[in-house]
Write an enzyme that holds these catalytic residues in place. Structure first.
Site, mmCIF file in Angstrom:
data_model
loop_
_atom_site.group_PDB
_atom_site.id
_atom_site.type_symbol
_atom_site.label_atom_id
_atom_site.label_comp_id
_atom_site.label_asym_id
_atom_site.label_seq_id
_atom_site.Cartn_x
_atom_site.Cartn_y
_atom_site.Cartn_z
ATOM 1 N N ASP A 49 1.461 -37.615 -35.489
ATOM 2 C CA ASP A 49 1.526 -38.992 -34.987
ATOM 3 C C ASP A 49 2.890 -39.609 -35.300
ATOM 4 O O ASP A 49 3.162 -40.756 -34.925
ATOM 5 C CB ASP A 49 0.360 -39.849 -35.491
ATOM 6 C CG ASP A 49 0.316 -39.979 -37.000
ATOM 7 O OD1 ASP A 49 1.143 -39.346 -37.690
ATOM 8 O OD2 ASP A 49 -0.554 -40.723 -37.503
ATOM 9 N N SER A 50 3.779 -38.822 -35.927
ATOM 10 C CA SER A 50 5.180 -39.247 -36.060
ATOM 11 C C SER A 50 5.816 -39.411 -34.686
ATOM 12 O O SER A 50 6.914 -39.963 -34.569
ATOM 13 C CB SER A 50 5.970 -38.234 -36.894
ATOM 14 O OG SER A 50 5.769 -36.920 -36.408
ATOM 15 N N ASP A 88 -2.798 -34.480 -34.782
ATOM 16 C CA ASP A 88 -3.141 -35.601 -35.666
ATOM 17 C C ASP A 88 -4.167 -36.527 -35.020
ATOM 18 O O ASP A 88 -4.038 -36.869 -33.833
ATOM 19 C CB ASP A 88 -1.881 -36.452 -35.918
ATOM 20 C CG ASP A 88 -1.298 -36.238 -37.307
ATOM 21 O OD1 ASP A 88 -2.026 -35.799 -38.212
ATOM 22 O OD2 ASP A 88 -0.095 -36.512 -37.458
ATOM 23 N N LYS A 118 -5.754 -32.947 -37.790
ATOM 24 C CA LYS A 118 -5.332 -33.398 -39.129
ATOM 25 C C LYS A 118 -5.721 -34.868 -39.270
ATOM 26 O O LYS A 118 -5.609 -35.637 -38.295
ATOM 27 C CB LYS A 118 -3.819 -33.232 -39.326
ATOM 28 C CG LYS A 118 -3.340 -33.757 -40.691
ATOM 29 C CD LYS A 118 -1.937 -33.299 -41.045
ATOM 30 C CE LYS A 118 -0.832 -34.084 -40.385
ATOM 31 N NZ LYS A 118 -0.832 -35.538 -40.704
ATOM 32 N N GLU A 120 -5.631 -38.229 -42.337
ATOM 33 C CA GLU A 120 -5.071 -38.694 -43.616
ATOM 34 C C GLU A 120 -6.178 -39.221 -44.525
ATOM 35 O O GLU A 120 -7.135 -39.849 -44.055
ATOM 36 C CB GLU A 120 -4.035 -39.802 -43.360
ATOM 37 C CG GLU A 120 -2.826 -39.292 -42.591
ATOM 38 C CD GLU A 120 -1.732 -40.336 -42.417
ATOM 39 O OE1 GLU A 120 -1.823 -41.424 -43.036
ATOM 40 O OE2 GLU A 120 -0.785 -40.059 -41.660
ATOM 41 N N GLU A 187 2.424 -35.094 -48.973
ATOM 42 C CA GLU A 187 3.671 -35.756 -48.530
ATOM 43 C C GLU A 187 4.303 -36.565 -49.650
ATOM 44 O O GLU A 187 3.619 -37.306 -50.378
ATOM 45 C CB GLU A 187 3.368 -36.657 -47.313
ATOM 46 C CG GLU A 187 4.621 -37.364 -46.811
ATOM 47 C CD GLU A 187 4.543 -37.860 -45.382
ATOM 48 O OE1 GLU A 187 3.537 -37.596 -44.685
ATOM 49 O OE2 GLU A 187 5.516 -38.528 -44.955
HETATM 50 O O1 KIV Z 1 2.964 -37.004 -38.156
HETATM 51 C C1 KIV Z 1 3.615 -36.132 -38.743
HETATM 52 O O2 KIV Z 1 4.637 -35.671 -38.233
HETATM 53 C C2 KIV Z 1 3.128 -35.689 -40.050
HETATM 54 C C3 KIV Z 1 3.981 -34.906 -40.999
HETATM 55 C C4 KIV Z 1 3.184 -34.152 -41.982
HETATM 56 C C5 KIV Z 1 5.073 -34.094 -40.521
HETATM 57 O O3 KIV Z 1 2.027 -35.996 -40.378
#
Ligand code: KIV
Length: 279
Positions: A49-50, A88, A118, A120, A187
């Protein structure tokens, strides 16, 4: 190449099985063209999500939508043949209840063709991770600095420096591993803690600003190749200055068009078939 060719794509269990063997190489990618360049050289591609910052120019990941993740996840999953593709889950799409998380994750997996998602969070997300993994959704966890909580944290601090915080993050690591995550991103976390977590968990730790002690490393592709020049986190090593090359190429193109040097005869079609060599 087609997906049914002889190349075997890495799966979440294969990534998990790499614990204690060789380093696991991970990068983000958001587009098909970049994925084709990245895929042969890495074990895992994260559609992170970056993309909020790298693609959409947002200030943080908080505004990312499911539609964005699906559009980019689909492009990446289609272009990858070797690496395990993880997408993400965006902020607010999975936190409220395990059932919400399952609906979102299943939708993302079905719509993109990715192998895993993924999310968080640590101990507070353990129930959700268990719910997902027991229902066929492989989960990569993400602890330490969790950028979706930027507003609650008041920024992007280094994590795990004090004893209390280190103990809480270690508990997070045990919670997500115990809940069935196949790997965990750590992270921007102090080295003694990420080393301790890596030694204690039986799933791979993937570090970003979490030291060499982790089982694997991940970075944002745009940082690695120098596409993103505004800001360089301390934990990034830049391997190319692509933004400068792109700018130079665009300047040359603009100068050629302005001076009527482009297109040349070799780019121009005549009214006979004699120039029908290519394109
Ligand atoms: O969104 C992202 O790019 C991440 C990092 C771990 C690279 O979550």
């Amino acid at each position: 190449m087609s997906k049914s060719s002889s190349v075997r794509q890495l799966t979440p269990p294969a990534i998990r099985a790499r614990k204690g063997t060789e380093p696991i190489i991970c990068l983000t990618s958001y587009t098909a063209s970049m994925t084709k360049l990245v895929d042969p050289h890495v074990d895992l591609i994260l559609v992170g999500d970056s993309l909020a910052m790298t693609i959409y120019g947002m200030a943080s990941t908080v505004g990312v939508t499911i539609e964005m993740m699906i559009a980019h996840g689909r492009a990446v999953a289609k272009a990858a043949y070797h690496a395990c593709v993880v997408v993400d889950l965006p902020f607010s799409s999975y936190e409220a209840t395990p059932a919400d998380a399952f609906r979102t994750a299943a939708h993302v997996m079905a719509a993109t063709g990715c192998a895993a998602v993924k999310l968080e969070g640590g101990a507070e997300m353990a129930e959700t991770i268990r719910f997902l993994t027991q229902r066929g959704v492989p989960v990569m966890a993400h602890i330490g600095l969790t950028p979706q909580s930027v507003n609650a944290m008041g920024g992007y601090p280094v994590r795990g420096r004090g004893e209390g915080e280190a103990a809480a993050i270690l508990a997070d690591a045990h919670a997500v591993a115990g809940a069935g995550a196949f790997s965990v991103v750590i992270e921007k976390t102090a080295e003694p803690l990420s080393r301790d977590i890596t030694a204690k968990l039986d799933i791979p730790t993937i570090g970003i600003g979490a030291s060499l002690a982790c089982d694997g490393q991940i970075l944002v592709l745009d940082d690695v190749v120098g596409l993103f020049t505004e800001f360089r986190p301390r934990f990034v090593r830049r391997y190319a200055e692509t933004a400068q090359s792109i700018e130079a190429a665009v300047k040359d193109y603009a100068a050629d068009v302005r001076a009527r040097r482009f297109p040349g005869p070799e780019h121009t079609f005549t009214d006979t078939a004699s120039d029908a060599k290519s394109g």
